[in-house]
Enzyme design. Structure first.
Site, PDB file in Angstrom:
ATOM      1  N   TYR A  93     -27.912  79.456  77.252  1.00 34.54           N
ATOM      2  CA  TYR A  93     -28.419  79.577  76.273  1.00 34.54           C
ATOM      3  C   TYR A  93     -28.912  78.113  75.903  1.00 34.54           C
ATOM      4  O   TYR A  93     -29.900  77.836  75.075  1.00 34.54           O
ATOM      5  CB  TYR A  93     -26.647  79.541  75.588  1.00 34.54           C
ATOM      6  N   SER A 136     -31.516  77.441  67.376  1.00 32.75           N
ATOM      7  CA  SER A 136     -29.694  76.962  67.309  1.00 32.75           C
ATOM      8  C   SER A 136     -29.821  75.704  67.197  1.00 32.75           C
ATOM      9  O   SER A 136     -30.596  75.034  67.038  1.00 32.75           O
ATOM     10  CB  SER A 136     -29.114  77.831  69.174  1.00 32.75           C
TER      11      SER A 136
END
Ligand code: NAP
Length: 251
Positions: A156, A143
Protein backbone atom coordinates in the site's frame (compact mmCIF):
# COMPACT_ATOMS: atom_id res chain seq x y z
CA UNK A 1 -19.59 32.69 -13.95
CA UNK A 2 -19.04 30.24 -11.10
CA UNK A 3 -15.52 28.79 -11.57
CA UNK A 4 -16.53 25.67 -9.64
CA UNK A 5 -19.50 24.88 -11.90
CA UNK A 6 -19.28 21.45 -13.55
CA UNK A 7 -22.48 21.66 -15.61
CA UNK A 8 -22.15 19.81 -18.90
CA UNK A 9 -19.05 17.89 -17.74
CA UNK A 10 -18.77 14.12 -17.58
CA UNK A 11 -16.79 12.55 -14.75
CA UNK A 12 -15.72 8.91 -14.57
CA UNK A 13 -15.23 7.83 -10.95
CA UNK A 14 -13.83 4.41 -10.08
CA UNK A 15 -15.06 2.65 -6.94
CA UNK A 16 -18.08 4.95 -6.71
CA UNK A 17 -20.38 2.47 -4.95
CA UNK A 18 -19.14 3.29 -1.45
CA UNK A 19 -16.80 5.34 0.73
CA UNK A 20 -14.65 8.10 -0.68
CA UNK A 21 -15.55 7.36 -4.31
CA UNK A 22 -19.23 7.67 -3.47
CA UNK A 23 -18.66 10.94 -1.59
CA UNK A 24 -16.69 12.39 -4.48
CA UNK A 25 -19.14 11.20 -7.16
CA UNK A 26 -22.05 12.82 -5.31
CA UNK A 27 -20.04 16.00 -4.72
CA UNK A 28 -19.17 16.31 -8.43
CA UNK A 29 -22.81 15.65 -9.34
CA UNK A 30 -23.99 18.39 -6.97
CA UNK A 31 -21.62 20.74 -8.81
CA UNK A 32 -23.36 19.77 -12.06
CA UNK A 33 -21.34 16.88 -13.54
CA UNK A 34 -22.84 13.74 -14.99
CA UNK A 35 -21.21 10.65 -13.52
CA UNK A 36 -20.00 7.33 -14.88
CA UNK A 37 -19.76 5.13 -11.80
CA UNK A 38 -17.29 2.33 -12.48
CA UNK A 39 -16.73 -0.59 -10.16
CA UNK A 40 -17.17 -4.27 -9.49
CA UNK A 41 -20.15 -3.83 -7.13
CA UNK A 42 -23.39 -2.13 -8.27
CA UNK A 43 -23.54 1.54 -7.30
CA UNK A 44 -27.32 1.79 -7.01
CA UNK A 45 -27.25 3.91 -3.84
CA UNK A 46 -24.79 6.35 -5.44
CA UNK A 47 -26.90 6.52 -8.59
CA UNK A 48 -30.02 7.30 -6.55
CA UNK A 49 -28.28 10.14 -4.67
CA UNK A 50 -26.86 11.55 -7.90
CA UNK A 51 -30.21 11.51 -9.67
CA UNK A 52 -31.76 13.56 -6.85
CA UNK A 53 -29.25 16.31 -7.70
CA UNK A 54 -30.56 16.48 -11.27
CA UNK A 55 -27.34 15.08 -12.76
CA UNK A 56 -27.22 11.85 -14.72
CA UNK A 57 -25.47 8.68 -13.59
CA UNK A 58 -24.64 5.53 -15.52
CA UNK A 59 -23.01 2.49 -14.01
CA UNK A 60 -20.35 0.36 -15.64
CA UNK A 61 -19.43 -2.90 -13.99
CA UNK A 62 -15.69 -3.59 -14.15
CA UNK A 63 -13.07 -5.39 -12.12
CA UNK A 64 -10.09 -3.05 -12.18
CA UNK A 65 -7.61 -5.56 -10.82
CA UNK A 66 -6.29 -5.94 -14.36
CA UNK A 67 -5.91 -3.54 -17.26
CA UNK A 68 -7.80 -5.83 -19.64
CA UNK A 69 -10.90 -4.11 -20.90
CA UNK A 70 -10.05 -0.54 -19.84
CA UNK A 71 -10.32 0.78 -23.39
CA UNK A 72 -13.72 -0.86 -23.97
CA UNK A 73 -14.90 0.45 -20.62
CA UNK A 74 -14.02 4.04 -21.55
CA UNK A 75 -15.65 3.59 -24.98
CA UNK A 76 -18.83 2.38 -23.27
CA UNK A 77 -18.72 5.35 -20.88
CA UNK A 78 -18.32 7.80 -23.76
CA UNK A 79 -21.15 6.15 -25.68
CA UNK A 80 -23.43 6.75 -22.67
CA UNK A 81 -22.48 10.22 -21.51
CA UNK A 82 -20.08 11.69 -24.07
CA UNK A 83 -16.35 12.43 -23.80
CA UNK A 84 -14.81 12.13 -20.34
CA UNK A 85 -13.78 15.54 -18.95
CA UNK A 86 -12.85 14.37 -15.45
CA UNK A 87 -11.31 11.09 -14.30
CA UNK A 88 -11.18 10.21 -10.60
CA UNK A 89 -8.90 7.24 -9.93
CA UNK A 90 -10.32 6.23 -6.56
CA UNK A 91 -10.67 2.43 -6.47
CA UNK A 92 -8.05 1.02 -4.15
CA UNK A 93 -7.28 -1.75 -1.74
CA UNK A 94 -4.92 -2.53 1.16
CA UNK A 95 -3.27 -5.69 2.54
CA UNK A 96 -1.68 -5.85 5.98
CA UNK A 97 1.22 -8.08 7.06
CA UNK A 98 4.73 -7.79 8.50
CA UNK A 99 7.29 -6.94 5.84
CA UNK A 100 9.13 -10.17 6.71
CA UNK A 101 6.04 -12.22 5.90
CA UNK A 102 4.54 -10.11 3.09
CA UNK A 103 3.48 -12.30 0.16
CA UNK A 104 3.98 -11.65 -3.52
CA UNK A 105 0.24 -12.11 -4.00
CA UNK A 106 -0.56 -9.29 -1.55
CA UNK A 107 2.09 -7.15 -3.23
CA UNK A 108 0.63 -7.70 -6.71
CA UNK A 109 -3.04 -7.32 -5.71
CA UNK A 110 -2.43 -3.87 -4.27
CA UNK A 111 0.07 -2.63 -6.84
CA UNK A 112 -2.04 -3.81 -9.78
CA UNK A 113 -5.17 -1.96 -8.67
CA UNK A 114 -3.75 1.07 -6.86
CA UNK A 115 -0.94 1.89 -9.27
CA UNK A 116 -0.96 -0.06 -12.55
CA UNK A 117 -4.64 0.35 -13.34
CA UNK A 118 -4.48 3.99 -12.21
CA UNK A 119 -1.69 4.64 -14.71
CA UNK A 120 -3.20 2.80 -17.67
CA UNK A 121 -6.71 4.17 -17.11
CA UNK A 122 -5.21 7.68 -16.98
CA UNK A 123 -3.32 6.94 -20.19
CA UNK A 124 -6.45 5.62 -21.88
CA UNK A 125 -8.55 8.66 -20.93
CA UNK A 126 -5.77 11.15 -21.69
CA UNK A 127 -5.20 9.66 -25.18
CA UNK A 128 -8.84 10.41 -25.95
CA UNK A 129 -8.65 13.93 -24.51
CA UNK A 130 -5.61 14.62 -26.68
CA UNK A 131 -7.16 13.05 -29.80
CA UNK A 132 -10.32 15.11 -29.27
CA UNK A 133 -8.29 18.29 -28.46
CA UNK A 134 -10.26 18.62 -25.25
CA UNK A 135 -8.93 19.78 -21.88
CA UNK A 136 -9.29 17.45 -18.93
CA UNK A 137 -8.83 16.87 -15.24
CA UNK A 138 -7.39 13.75 -13.65
CA UNK A 139 -7.63 13.34 -9.88
CA UNK A 140 -5.78 10.48 -8.24
CA UNK A 141 -6.57 9.35 -4.72
CA UNK A 142 -3.32 9.20 -2.79
CA UNK A 143 -2.94 8.73 0.99
CA UNK A 144 -1.06 9.84 4.08
CA UNK A 145 1.24 6.97 3.02
CA UNK A 146 2.16 8.99 -0.03
CA UNK A 147 4.14 11.04 2.55
CA UNK A 148 4.72 8.68 5.46
CA UNK A 149 5.99 5.09 5.74
CA UNK A 150 3.22 3.40 7.63
CA UNK A 151 3.74 -0.06 9.08
CA UNK A 152 2.69 -3.57 7.94
CA UNK A 153 1.32 -2.19 4.64
CA UNK A 154 4.33 -2.53 2.32
CA UNK A 155 2.48 -2.73 -0.98
CA UNK A 156 0.00 0.00 0.00
CA UNK A 157 2.81 2.42 0.93
CA UNK A 158 4.68 1.57 -2.27
CA UNK A 159 1.53 2.08 -4.34
CA UNK A 160 0.46 5.36 -2.75
CA UNK A 161 3.99 6.78 -2.83
CA UNK A 162 3.92 5.75 -6.47
CA UNK A 163 0.62 7.57 -6.97
CA UNK A 164 2.20 10.80 -5.71
CA UNK A 165 5.16 10.37 -8.05
CA UNK A 166 3.04 9.45 -11.06
CA UNK A 167 0.73 12.40 -10.40
CA UNK A 168 3.72 14.73 -10.78
CA UNK A 169 5.12 12.91 -13.81
CA UNK A 170 1.80 12.94 -15.65
CA UNK A 171 1.23 16.58 -14.70
CA UNK A 172 4.61 17.46 -16.24
CA UNK A 173 3.92 15.56 -19.46
CA UNK A 174 0.32 16.61 -19.97
CA UNK A 175 0.14 20.21 -18.68
CA UNK A 176 0.76 21.62 -22.16
CA UNK A 177 -2.05 19.41 -23.45
CA UNK A 178 -4.43 21.23 -21.08
CA UNK A 179 -4.81 18.16 -18.87
CA UNK A 180 -4.42 18.92 -15.17
CA UNK A 181 -3.25 15.93 -13.13
CA UNK A 182 -3.46 16.27 -9.36
CA UNK A 183 -4.09 14.09 -6.34
CA UNK A 184 -6.05 14.22 -3.12
CA UNK A 185 -4.45 12.61 -0.08
CA UNK A 186 -7.22 11.71 2.37
CA UNK A 187 -6.38 11.43 6.04
CA UNK A 188 -8.32 8.99 8.22
CA UNK A 189 -11.75 8.71 6.61
CA UNK A 190 -14.59 6.57 7.98
CA UNK A 191 -15.21 3.96 5.24
CA UNK A 192 -15.24 0.14 4.86
CA UNK A 193 -11.49 0.37 4.36
CA UNK A 194 -10.97 1.67 7.90
CA UNK A 195 -13.85 -0.14 9.67
CA UNK A 196 -11.44 -2.37 11.64
CA UNK A 197 -9.45 0.64 12.87
CA UNK A 198 -12.60 2.47 13.91
CA UNK A 199 -13.81 -0.61 15.78
CA UNK A 200 -10.51 -1.03 17.68
CA UNK A 201 -11.06 1.22 20.71
CA UNK A 202 -7.35 1.73 21.48
CA UNK A 203 -6.30 2.45 17.87
CA UNK A 204 -9.35 4.64 17.39
CA UNK A 205 -8.42 6.78 20.40
CA UNK A 206 -4.79 7.06 19.25
CA UNK A 207 -5.88 8.11 15.78
CA UNK A 208 -8.47 10.67 16.82
CA UNK A 209 -6.07 12.03 19.45
CA UNK A 210 -3.49 12.79 16.75
CA UNK A 211 -5.89 14.50 14.33
CA UNK A 212 -5.95 18.26 14.98
CA UNK A 213 -9.58 18.40 13.85
CA UNK A 214 -10.34 15.82 16.54
CA UNK A 215 -12.51 13.54 14.42
CA UNK A 216 -12.46 11.03 11.58
CA UNK A 217 -13.14 12.50 8.14
CA UNK A 218 -16.32 11.57 6.31
CA UNK A 219 -16.43 10.79 2.57
CA UNK A 220 -18.22 14.08 1.92
CA UNK A 221 -15.23 15.94 3.42
CA UNK A 222 -13.36 15.10 0.20
CA UNK A 223 -15.92 16.56 -2.16
CA UNK A 224 -14.84 20.23 -1.92
CA UNK A 225 -11.26 19.38 -2.89
CA UNK A 226 -12.53 17.13 -5.69
CA UNK A 227 -14.81 19.82 -7.12
CA UNK A 228 -11.95 22.31 -6.99
CA UNK A 229 -9.52 19.99 -8.80
CA UNK A 230 -12.22 19.01 -11.33
CA UNK A 231 -13.22 22.57 -12.17
CA UNK A 232 -11.93 25.63 -13.99
CA UNK A 233 -10.96 27.06 -10.59
CA UNK A 234 -7.85 24.84 -10.69
CA UNK A 235 -6.81 25.32 -14.33
CA UNK A 236 -3.29 26.44 -13.29
CA UNK A 237 -2.88 23.71 -10.63
CA UNK A 238 -0.69 20.84 -11.85
CA UNK A 239 0.97 18.01 -9.96
CA UNK A 240 -0.17 18.88 -6.48
CA UNK A 241 -1.02 16.32 -3.83
CA UNK A 242 -3.66 18.04 -1.73
CA UNK A 243 -4.01 16.65 1.78
CA UNK A 244 -7.55 16.58 3.18
CA UNK A 245 -6.61 15.19 6.53
CA UNK A 246 -8.01 17.26 9.41
CA UNK A 247 -4.45 18.52 9.91
CA UNK A 248 -2.78 15.09 10.34
CA UNK A 249 0.33 15.98 8.32
CA UNK A 250 0.74 19.33 10.02
CA UNK A 251 1.12 17.60 13.38
P1 NAP B 1 -13.59 1.38 0.40
O1 NAP B 1 -14.83 1.85 1.05
O2 NAP B 1 -13.06 0.02 0.71
O3 NAP B 1 -13.71 1.58 -1.16
C1 NAP B 1 -12.79 1.06 -2.07
C2 NAP B 1 -13.41 1.11 -3.44
O4 NAP B 1 -12.52 0.49 -4.39
C3 NAP B 1 -14.73 0.33 -3.48
O5 NAP B 1 -15.60 0.95 -4.37
C4 NAP B 1 -14.26 -1.00 -4.03
O6 NAP B 1 -15.28 -1.76 -4.61
C5 NAP B 1 -13.26 -0.52 -5.07
N1 NAP B 1 -12.45 -1.64 -5.51
C6 NAP B 1 -11.64 -2.42 -4.77
N2 NAP B 1 -11.10 -3.39 -5.53
C7 NAP B 1 -11.59 -3.20 -6.79
C8 NAP B 1 -11.41 -3.88 -8.03
N3 NAP B 1 -10.60 -4.93 -8.15
N4 NAP B 1 -12.07 -3.42 -9.12
C9 NAP B 1 -12.89 -2.36 -9.02
N5 NAP B 1 -13.10 -1.67 -7.88
C10 NAP B 1 -12.45 -2.10 -6.78
O7 NAP B 1 -12.39 2.35 0.75
P2 NAP B 1 -12.22 3.92 0.71
O8 NAP B 1 -11.66 4.29 2.02
O9 NAP B 1 -13.42 4.62 0.21
O10 NAP B 1 -11.04 4.00 -0.35
C11 NAP B 1 -11.12 4.71 -1.57
C12 NAP B 1 -9.72 5.19 -1.94
O11 NAP B 1 -9.26 6.09 -0.93
C13 NAP B 1 -8.69 4.08 -2.03
O12 NAP B 1 -7.80 4.35 -3.09
C14 NAP B 1 -7.98 4.18 -0.69
O13 NAP B 1 -6.67 3.69 -0.74
C15 NAP B 1 -8.00 5.69 -0.49
N6 NAP B 1 -7.78 6.14 0.87
C16 NAP B 1 -8.67 5.86 1.88
C17 NAP B 1 -8.42 6.36 3.16
C18 NAP B 1 -9.37 6.14 4.32
O14 NAP B 1 -9.03 6.54 5.44
N7 NAP B 1 -10.51 5.55 4.13
C19 NAP B 1 -7.29 7.12 3.40
C20 NAP B 1 -6.41 7.36 2.36
C21 NAP B 1 -6.66 6.88 1.10
P3 NAP B 1 -16.01 -2.92 -3.75
O15 NAP B 1 -17.00 -2.22 -2.88
O16 NAP B 1 -16.61 -3.78 -4.78
O17 NAP B 1 -14.93 -3.60 -2.94
Amino acid sequence: MNPFDLSGKTALVTGANTGIGQGIAIGLAKAGANIVAVGRTPADQTQKCIETTGSRCVQIQADLSSTAGLDNMVSDAEAELGPIDILVNNAGTIKRNDALAFTEEDWDTVMDLNLKTLFFLSQCVAKRMVAQSRPGKIINIASMLSFQGGIRVASYTASKSGVAGLTKLLANEWATKRICVNAIAPGYIATNNTAALQADEKRNQEIVGRIPAGRWGQPEDLSGAAVFLASGASDYVHGTVLAVDGGWLAR
